[in-house]
Write an enzyme that holds these catalytic residues in place. Structure first.
Site, PDB file in Angstrom:
ATOM      1  N   GLU A 130      -2.849  75.521  74.726  1.00 51.85           N
ATOM      2  CA  GLU A 130      -3.382  74.395  74.520  1.00 51.85           C
ATOM      3  C   GLU A 130      -2.449  73.215  75.640  1.00 51.85           C
ATOM      4  O   GLU A 130      -1.238  73.447  75.916  1.00 51.85           O
ATOM      5  CB  GLU A 130      -2.693  73.947  73.103  1.00 51.85           C
ATOM      6  CG  GLU A 130      -2.995  72.707  72.596  1.00 51.85           C
ATOM      7  CD  GLU A 130      -2.292  72.379  71.261  1.00 51.85           C
ATOM      8  OE1 GLU A 130      -1.104  72.577  71.249  1.00 51.85           O
ATOM      9  OE2 GLU A 130      -2.818  71.609  70.274  1.00 51.85           O
ATOM     10  N   LYS A 180      10.904  63.754  58.395  1.00 55.01           N
ATOM     11  CA  LYS A 180      11.280  63.743  59.907  1.00 55.01           C
ATOM     12  C   LYS A 180      10.388  63.354  60.973  1.00 55.01           C
ATOM     13  O   LYS A 180       9.602  64.348  61.250  1.00 55.01           O
ATOM     14  CB  LYS A 180      12.068  65.028  60.176  1.00 55.01           C
ATOM     15  CG  LYS A 180      12.945  64.553  61.435  1.00 55.01           C
ATOM     16  CD  LYS A 180      13.403  65.873  62.361  1.00 55.01           C
ATOM     17  CE  LYS A 180      12.032  66.382  63.500  1.00 55.01           C
ATOM     18  NZ  LYS A 180      12.030  65.333  64.215  1.00 55.01           N
ATOM     19  N   GLU A 225      10.778  62.554  67.097  1.00 56.96           N
ATOM     20  CA  GLU A 225      11.837  61.715  67.613  1.00 56.96           C
ATOM     21  C   GLU A 225      11.521  60.709  68.824  1.00 56.96           C
ATOM     22  O   GLU A 225      12.161  59.803  68.965  1.00 56.96           O
ATOM     23  CB  GLU A 225      12.927  62.624  68.230  1.00 56.96           C
ATOM     24  CG  GLU A 225      12.787  63.759  69.403  1.00 56.96           C
ATOM     25  CD  GLU A 225      12.255  64.908  68.586  1.00 56.96           C
ATOM     26  OE1 GLU A 225      11.404  64.796  67.772  1.00 56.96           O
ATOM     27  OE2 GLU A 225      12.897  65.904  69.196  1.00 56.96           O
ATOM     28  N   GLY A 233       6.457  75.571  64.881  1.00 55.08           N
ATOM     29  CA  GLY A 233       6.085  76.090  63.749  1.00 55.08           C
ATOM     30  C   GLY A 233       6.523  77.467  63.503  1.00 55.08           C
ATOM     31  O   GLY A 233       6.759  77.500  62.166  1.00 55.08           O
ATOM     32  N   GLY A 246       3.821  71.961  67.285  1.00 54.90           N
ATOM     33  CA  GLY A 246       3.536  73.278  68.063  1.00 54.90           C
ATOM     34  C   GLY A 246       3.466  74.598  67.394  1.00 54.90           C
ATOM     35  O   GLY A 246       4.517  74.575  66.561  1.00 54.90           O
ATOM     36  N   CYS A 278      -4.879  67.247  68.257  1.00 58.49           N
ATOM     37  CA  CYS A 278      -4.867  68.938  68.062  1.00 58.49           C
ATOM     38  C   CYS A 278      -6.271  69.466  67.978  1.00 58.49           C
ATOM     39  O   CYS A 278      -6.468  70.753  68.429  1.00 58.49           O
ATOM     40  CB  CYS A 278      -4.180  69.219  66.655  1.00 58.49           C
ATOM     41  SG  CYS A 278      -4.602  68.138  65.587  1.00 58.49           S
ATOM     42  N   GLU A 315       0.518  72.998  60.226  1.00 60.11           N
ATOM     43  CA  GLU A 315      -0.721  72.630  60.822  1.00 60.11           C
ATOM     44  C   GLU A 315      -0.029  72.502  62.317  1.00 60.11           C
ATOM     45  O   GLU A 315       0.606  71.802  62.693  1.00 60.11           O
ATOM     46  CB  GLU A 315      -0.985  71.227  60.509  1.00 60.11           C
ATOM     47  CG  GLU A 315      -1.562  70.898  59.096  1.00 60.11           C
ATOM     48  CD  GLU A 315      -2.910  71.650  58.943  1.00 60.11           C
ATOM     49  OE1 GLU A 315      -3.442  71.742  59.879  1.00 60.11           O
ATOM     50  OE2 GLU A 315      -2.978  71.909  57.684  1.00 60.11           O
TER      51      GLU A 315
END
Ligand code: NAD
Length: 509
Positions: A403, A186, A189, A244, A240, A300, A261
């Protein structure tokens, strides 16, 4: 396959691939994909949901349980991966352009991404092709033959982000296929286009139907269903921290293998001794610029946190801000453009909020901090934001702790080596960090003390497919790339054979 001769354009919004067929969403829903440089739609995809996800998982399950791929000899699997790499090289231009339009990056960045994707396929092909088929274990008796073999995990679900759409997909797909798994991916989007294109290349390279499946659609439906699905054996997620965590929670219910990750808040530590020569100073500034602003900071491992020795701070930050202000922003497909827009209105709004909060908390704006003036290369409707340097930052500020994922560099200072290390490790993340110094001993000392998955000494950003990538702390669980990146997609099986079986008589009767 009924519709295999269609071109992607003829296929239009049938972007769900299950069991070798390209399908529209079962609900008929579609989504427009916007070019971040002008916010205008340039493609339409299927907006899949849970039902489409179930269909794709069933296809991957069938292909794993009854198909040939898990039992295909390793040499043939490796040869297929190398064919995929060749096809990526053949399609480098259109794929690089598509990545640029989808994610907003420059076409040159898109091309480099495609090269790295091809490298990942080649690396995992070579890795499996060169391996011993198993490890013989000394069981302490000539009558026992004991061997540990690797087997594929099964059906792998892969969920990927929007910043490096095809690269992140390839770090999962290449090892998963090398190990003999089937998968459902996936993509994000908002940037699904190159991952859809990769499925075509896998088919062209000869992958059997049902091995590679894709469902385009949102995280809350397609992603969440993949994470909880009882027929999925492993979920590998890049994205993110908040999503996650949800994926890990959903996967725990069926005790799936999980690889995460996640984000980073990556320190770039500059000692004064790295700046003693003009060349050293220029290199450290140049790379600090690259660390923070490449792909508008939507990386990242972006070096968004400059931690510089107090004695060189003013000279260093002045030069950095002077050069950051000159970065040429524009549509990624235009000649001469060095940096594209942010990926979405939401990502720009988030960046603006972080800058506003930093200024309210006392940071000093050295450059940027606003949207650029529109120009022919920079339509007003595009999601552009100027590279921003915020001086006088400290560890309690939100912009230093969280972040940003935008073109924002914060500056903190230190006086001693211990202080530099403490600042660099003062983050809940631990993805990557760098140290700049001319002192070899200090370089090794500091690198050894940094709690980050990748540490660069006098460099920033390079990675190697042969070397593991991943994070300490809340930057994730598990590793991609390197031998550990292949191991994620395998189960170990111990096969113990008794060559001279006899009764054991544990029970007397
Ligand atoms: P995101 O978490 O919003 O989305 C990532 C993916 O997860 C998307 O496909 C999304 O649709 C899906 N998703 C969202 N909610 C979900 C849910 N509840 N269940 C299942 N799937 C769900 O992240 P993003 O904004 O697309 O990407 C940016 C983030 O990715 C940053 O934090 C960045 O640091 C991280 N990232 C990490 C690495 C790495 O190697 N560590 C690499 C690239 C990006």
């Amino acid at each position: 396959m009924a519709n295999s001769t269609e071109t992607p354009a003829e296929r239009a919004h049938r972007t769900i691939h299950a069991g070798g067929e390209w399908l529209a969403a079962s609900s008929g829903a579609t989504r427009e994909i916007l070019d971040p440089a002008d916010a205008r739609p340039f493609a339409v995809i299927a907006e899949g949901d849970e039902k489409d996800t179930d269909l794709a998982v069933a296809a991957a399950r069938r292909a794993f349980d009854t198909g040939e791929w898990p039992h295909t000899p390793v040499a043939e699997r490796a040869a297929l991966l190398r064919r995929v790499a060749d096809l990526l090289v053949r399609d480098r231009e259109p794929l690089g352009l598509l990545e640029s339009r989808d994610a907003g990056k420059t076409v040159e960045e898109g091309r480099v991404d495609i090269d790295c994707v091809a490298d990942a396929f080649r690396y995992f092909a070579d890795l499996v092709a060169g391996e011993a088929p198993g490890r013989v274990v000394d069981a302490g008796s000539p009558d026992i033959h004991s061997v540990v073999v690797h087997e594929p995990v099964g059906v792998c679900a892969m969920i990927t982000p929007w910043n490096y759409p095809l690269l992140q997909a390839s770090w999962k797909i290449a090892p998963a296929l090398a190990a003999g798994n089937t998968f459902v991916i996936k993509p994000s989007e908002i940037t699904p286009m190159t991952t859809v294109a990769l499925i075509d290349l896998l088919t062209e390279a000869g992958l059997p139907a049902g091995v590679a499946n894709i469902v385009t659609g949102p995280g809350h439906s397609v992603g969440a269903r993949l994470a909880e699905h009882p027929d999925v054996d492993l979920v590998s997620f890049t994205g993110g921290l908040i999503s996650g965590t949800k994926v890990a929670q959903a996967a725990a219910v069926t005790v799936k293998k999980v690889a995460l990750e996640l984000g980073g808040k990556n320190p770039n530590v500059v000692f004064a001794d790295a700046c003693e020569t003009e060349e050293g100073f220029d290199t450290a500034v140049d790379q600090a610029l690259n660390a923070a602003f490449i792909h508008s900071g939507q990386v990242c491992s972006a070096g968004g946190r400059l931690i510089v020795e107090e004695s060189v701070r003013e000279r260093f930050v002045a030069e950095l801000a002077r050069r950051a202000a000159k970065i040429r922003l524009g549509r990624g497909t235009e000649d001469g453009v060095e940096c594209g827009p942010l990926v979405s209105a939401q990502q720009r709004a988030k960046t603006e909020d972080y800058v506003a909060s930093a200024l309210a908390e006392g940071a000093e704006l050295r450059c940027g901090g606003k949207r650029p003036e529109p120009s022919p290369q920079r339509p007003e409707t595009g999601y552009f934001y100027e590279p921003t340097v915020l001086d006088n930052c400290h560890r309690e500020m939100k912009v230093v702790r969280e972040e940003v994922f935008g073109p924002v560099l914060t500056v903190e200072t230190f006086r001693t080596e211990d202080e530099a290390v403490a600042l660099a490790n003062d983050t809940e993340y631990g993805l990557a960090g760098a140290v700049w110094t001319a002192d070899a001993g200090r370089a090794r000392r500091v690198a050894g003390r940094l709690r980050h998955g990748t540490v660069w000494i006098n460099d920033f950003h390079p990675y190697l497919p042969q070397a593991e990538w991943g994070g300490f702390g809340k930057s994730g669980v598990g590793r991609e790339l390197g031998p550990a990146g292949l191991a994620e997609y395998r189960e170990s099986k111990h096969v113990y054979q008794n060559l001279a079986p006899k009764p054991v008589r544990w029970f007397a009767g």
